[in-house]
Design a protein around this motif. Structure first.
Motif, PDB file in Angstrom:
ATOM      1  N   SER A 161       0.831  -1.191  -0.008  1.00 34.75           N
ATOM      2  CA  SER A 161      -0.054  -0.032   0.034  1.00 34.75           C
ATOM      3  C   SER A 161       0.823   1.258   0.055  1.00 34.75           C
ATOM      4  N   ASP A 162       2.039   1.161   0.687  1.00 30.91           N
ATOM      5  CA  ASP A 162       2.890   2.487   0.613  1.00 30.91           C
ATOM      6  C   ASP A 162       3.754   2.506  -0.665  1.00 30.91           C
ATOM      7  N   GLY A 163       4.024   1.384  -1.114  1.00 31.08           N
ATOM      8  CA  GLY A 163       5.111   1.369  -2.350  1.00 31.08           C
ATOM      9  C   GLY A 163       4.593   1.557  -3.953  1.00 31.08           C
ATOM     10  N   PHE A 164       3.265   0.893  -3.896  1.00 26.07           N
ATOM     11  CA  PHE A 164       2.781   0.612  -5.277  1.00 26.07           C
ATOM     12  C   PHE A 164       2.719   2.062  -6.157  1.00 26.07           C
ATOM     13  N   VAL A 165       2.399   2.957  -5.570  1.00 24.19           N
ATOM     14  CA  VAL A 165       2.357   4.290  -6.370  1.00 24.19           C
ATOM     15  C   VAL A 165       3.653   4.664  -6.628  1.00 24.19           C
ATOM     16  N   PHE A 166       4.516   4.958  -5.835  1.00 25.87           N
ATOM     17  CA  PHE A 166       5.841   5.276  -5.746  1.00 25.87           C
ATOM     18  C   PHE A 166       6.396   4.382  -7.036  1.00 25.87           C
ATOM     19  N   PHE A 167       6.587   2.850  -6.831  1.00 22.63           N
ATOM     20  CA  PHE A 167       7.387   2.500  -7.659  1.00 22.63           C
ATOM     21  C   PHE A 167       6.829   2.556  -9.292  1.00 22.63           C
ATOM     22  N   ALA A 168       5.545   2.365  -9.287  1.00 19.27           N
ATOM     23  CA  ALA A 168       4.915   2.619 -10.648  1.00 19.27           C
ATOM     24  C   ALA A 168       5.074   3.828 -11.371  1.00 19.27           C
ATOM     25  N   LEU A 169       5.212   4.777 -10.725  1.00 16.94           N
ATOM     26  CA  LEU A 169       5.683   6.010 -11.244  1.00 16.94           C
ATOM     27  C   LEU A 169       7.311   6.353 -11.586  1.00 16.94           C
ATOM     28  N   VAL A 170       7.963   5.683 -10.474  1.00 18.93           N
ATOM     29  CA  VAL A 170       9.313   5.566 -10.907  1.00 18.93           C
ATOM     30  C   VAL A 170       9.710   4.726 -12.304  1.00 18.93           C
TER      31      VAL A 170
END
Length: 135
Positions: free
Chosen positions: A99-108
């Motif tokens: 839940s914390d990392g999904f959006v970050f890693f998808a955008l990275v």
């Protein structure tokens, strides 16, 4: 655009990206380094570099539309896969990691891939008329 080809491309890219990051995190966990900032920046650079270079190649070979669909789906799948790999290699809570990392890693992954796709599609567009006239 063939759906099986796109799905196979998504699976291949996602597996390679997650495996590279999981291997990197496992190597860092076994090392005696205390430089978390340097390790994190190198992991970030690895992700950005892989997405950018692979997307340029995809843009040149496939054009923009098929490669864009492939990279959007790859970003979503690897955006879940990377936090899962991090949770499994470092004994962290799986639900909070995803839940914390999904959006970050998808955008990275998606932002450099979009830049690479734009460059690759430009090369594809320039090369295609030249190749068509060479019959």
């Amino acid at each position: 655009m063939l759906l099986p080809r796109v799905l196979l491309g998504v699976l291949l890219r996602s597996l390679v990206i997650v495996a590279v990051i999981a291997g990197y995190v496992a190597a860092i966990a076994r090392s005696e380094t205390t430089d978390a900032l340097g390790a994190g920046l190198l992991a970030f650079l690895i992700l950005v570099g892989m997405a950018l270079v692979w997307a340029v190649v995809d843009g040149v070979r496939r054009g923009l539309l098929e490669a864009l669909v492939t990279w959007v789906l790859t970003s979503a799948v690897a955006g879940v896969g990377i936090p899962v790999a991090l949770a499994l290699t470092d004994d962290r809570d799986l639900a909070s990691e995803v839940s914390d990392g999904f959006v970050f890693f998808a955008l990275v992954l998606l932002v450099p891939a979009a830049i690479g796709l734009a460059l690759g599609a430009l090369v594809h567009r320039v090369r295609r008329p030249a190749a068509a006239g060479v019959s």
